[in-house]
Design a protein around this motif. Structure first.
Motif, short mmCIF file in Angstrom:
data_model
loop_
_atom_site.label_atom_id
_atom_site.label_comp_id
_atom_site.label_asym_id
_atom_site.label_seq_id
_atom_site.Cartn_x
_atom_site.Cartn_y
_atom_site.Cartn_z
N VAL A 96 0.81 -1.21 0.00
CA VAL A 96 0.00 0.00 0.00
C VAL A 96 0.85 1.27 0.00
N GLU A 97 2.13 1.16 -0.29
CA GLU A 97 2.97 2.35 -0.22
C GLU A 97 2.95 3.16 -1.51
N ARG A 98 2.25 2.69 -2.50
CA ARG A 98 2.28 3.38 -3.78
C ARG A 98 1.41 4.63 -3.76
N GLU A 99 1.73 5.51 -4.70
CA GLU A 99 1.04 6.79 -4.75
C GLU A 99 -0.47 6.62 -4.89
N ALA A 304 -9.11 -9.56 7.37
CA ALA A 304 -10.09 -8.81 8.17
C ALA A 304 -9.95 -7.32 7.88
N LEU A 305 -11.05 -6.67 7.50
CA LEU A 305 -11.01 -5.25 7.15
C LEU A 305 -11.53 -4.36 8.26
N GLY A 306 -12.27 -4.93 9.18
CA GLY A 306 -12.82 -4.08 10.22
C GLY A 306 -13.66 -4.88 11.18
N SER A 307 -14.07 -4.21 12.27
CA SER A 307 -14.88 -4.91 13.25
C SER A 307 -15.99 -3.99 13.75
N PHE A 308 -17.06 -4.62 14.23
CA PHE A 308 -18.27 -3.93 14.69
C PHE A 308 -18.52 -4.45 16.11
N ASN A 309 -18.29 -3.59 17.08
CA ASN A 309 -18.24 -4.05 18.47
C ASN A 309 -19.34 -3.45 19.32
N ASN A 310 -19.96 -4.30 20.10
CA ASN A 310 -20.90 -3.86 21.14
C ASN A 310 -20.38 -4.46 22.44
N ALA A 335 -14.50 -0.16 13.82
CA ALA A 335 -13.10 0.15 13.50
C ALA A 335 -12.76 -0.42 12.14
N LEU A 336 -12.29 0.44 11.25
CA LEU A 336 -12.03 0.02 9.88
C LEU A 336 -10.56 0.29 9.52
N GLY A 337 -9.87 -0.71 9.09
CA GLY A 337 -8.46 -0.58 8.74
C GLY A 337 -8.32 -0.04 7.32
N LEU A 338 -7.97 1.24 7.21
CA LEU A 338 -7.95 1.89 5.89
C LEU A 338 -6.93 1.24 4.97
N ASP A 339 -5.75 0.92 5.48
CA ASP A 339 -4.71 0.32 4.62
C ASP A 339 -5.17 -1.01 4.04
N ARG A 340 -5.88 -1.77 4.87
CA ARG A 340 -6.34 -3.08 4.40
C ARG A 340 -7.46 -2.95 3.36
N TRP A 341 -8.33 -1.99 3.57
CA TRP A 341 -9.38 -1.74 2.56
C TRP A 341 -8.72 -1.40 1.22
#
Lengths: 362, 100
Positions: A96-99, A304-310, A335-341
């Motif tokens: 994910v380091e590319r422009e 895993a791209l994110g989680s939905f927590n209660n 919580a959503l991991g932007l780099d992974r998306w």
């Protein structure tokens, strides 16, 4: 050298996977540690043969501990499987380091921030350091020691600082600070709301850099020690938190599908590291505390791209957050991991298509 | 169904015995529950009472589930391991009955 530890007849598949998750951060000097499903063996590749004996003993200890743990499997809530067989994918396979990743990250975060605003979230910006005293409120260091990055500093003490001129290894003069690198944005929000009595539900959103101590051999591609997260934190009564989590999960699942991604939503648990905490993870699975959005990548790998927590009242209580209504204060976060998306978008659809899809909903 | 002080739970052999009656299931579950919740042996449970109100929540739910699996010699399917199935004596008995 490779070491294969048979688990058949001793551990269930889920128990073996739980053991591997612990071993991944519990064996120094290894190149990899995986579970071979076909042979039901834990396979460890040691960097140096002289580490193997101690490593085997650790594997045995962790396997023995895992064998006594009741491990429930995960339940899939929604699924969007790809209709074609796994392949290379249409997009880039680089990191994910590319422009183009920079542009996509900004576009994605813009979209997620708008989505948070639509449910009433207020913006926040937080730093990368967080006080150890804050993290102690939720027992973070004891629950997730494998993730923690503590921060060292040189004391503001002339007698020590002057020694730096002559000291060959300056680090011997350092000490632990009162801070650690923040492993998730939401802890800042809890600290902000700490000791407050809320007259109405609160929804906050922030993006930030998060840090987790990943084993060296696992770092690469989408698995980073330093990564960007967009989070939405919500506090209110039980019904409000339950509804808000469902609402955000629906909207983000729609976005995921709209962007042309494949995968599923499943129950999950936090990575409690020590066996004594394993029941906490099991209860999270039973109670639906955590749902995880898992992308199925073009080559068949899952991410895993994110989680939905209660989390119910488990964080409001130690942070002394209450409601004027007298009802128990509950909280949750997405919580959503932007780099992974972005990594997934680049691999699945490529940057142009991803940018168009993100732009079309802006 | 009240529990009696003299009743001892036995570990059934899944390959032999016929399915226990619902009343018997509930009695054995009630004894387990009383033990888990530190209530006196013989405690009567309302079949539809929310057990969370009596303290069956969080980690002791897991301990109770493991105990139930041992008691009845079963392993509950993953999809049935959800909190609502362990909310009342009635729901627990229904789950055990369906799993046996």
């Amino acid at each position: 050298m490779n070491y294969r530890h048979a688990t058949a007849g001793r551990l269930s598949i889920d128990q073996a996977r739980a053991a591997v998750a612990r071993l991944a951060c519990g064996l120094p000097g290894i190149r990899s540690c995986v579970f071979d499903l076909s042979s039901q063996e834990i396979v460890v590749e040691f960097d140096r043969p002289e580490d193997a004996d101690e490593g085997k003993a650790v594997v045995e200890s962790v396997v023995a501990a895992a064998s006594g743990i009741r491990v429930a499997g995960r339940r899939v809530l929604r699924r969007a499987p790809r209709s074609t067989r796994p392949g290379r994918g249409r997009g880039s396979t680089t990191t994910v380091e590319r422009e183009e990743a920079v542009d996509l990250t900004a576009a994605l975060d813009h979209r997620l921030r708008k989505l948070a605003h639509a449910v009433g979230a207020r913006d926040r910006a937080y730093g990368s350091l967080i006080r150890l005293s804050t993290m102690a409120k939720c027992d973070y260091l004891k629950s997730f020691p494998q993730n923690a990055y503590l921060v060292a500093e040189f004391p503001h003490n002339w007698r020590i600082l002057e020694r730096l001129e002559d000291e060959r290894d300056a680090t011997v003069l350092a000490r632990l600070s009162e801070y650690m690198l923040c492993p998730a944005v939401c802890f800042h929000s809890y600290e902000e709301l700490s000791a407050r009595e809320l007259a109405a539900p609160v929804v906050l959103t922030a993006a930030g850099t998060c840090f987790r101590h990943e084993a060296a051999w696992r770092v690469g591609g989408p698995r980073l020690r330093e990564f960007s997260m967009r989070e939405v934190v919500f506090v209110g009564d039980a019904d409000f938190v339950d509804g808000m989590r469902d609402r955000l999960m629906d909207q983000i699942w729609c976005l995921f599908r709209q962007l042309g991604l494949f995968g599923h939503l499943e129950t999950a648990s936090d990575p409690f590291y020590l066996p004594g905490d394993s029941m906490k993870a099991q209860y999270q699975l039973m109670a639906g505390v955590k749902y995880e959005l898992v992308a199925e990548l073009p080559d068949g790998e899952e991410l895993a791209l994110g989680s939905f927590n209660n989390v119910g009242d488990t964080l409001c209580t130690p942070f002394d957050i209450s409601l004027t209504s007298g009802a128990a204060a509950h909280s949750g976060c997405v919580a959503l991991g932007l780099d992974r998306w972005v990594y997934t978008l680049l691999r699945e659809v490529g940057s142009n298509a991803a940018r168009r899809a993100l732009g079309s909903g802006a | 169904m009240p529990a009696t002080a003299s009743w001892k739970p036995s570990r059934p052999d899944r390959h032999v015995a016929s399915q226990p009656s619902r009343a018997n299931l509930e009695e054995r579950i009630a004894i387990r529950l009383a033990g888990q919740l530190h209530l006196p042996t013989g405690t009567r449970f309302d079949r539809d009472q929310d057990l969370a109100e009596l303290g069956l929540r969080s980690l002791n739910t897991i301990v109770f589930v493991i105990g139930l699996e041992e008691e009845f010699g079963v392993s509950f399917p993953d999809e049935s391991l959800v909190v609502p199935n362990f909310r009342t004596l009635n729901t627990i008995a229904a789950l055990v009955e369906a799993t046996l």
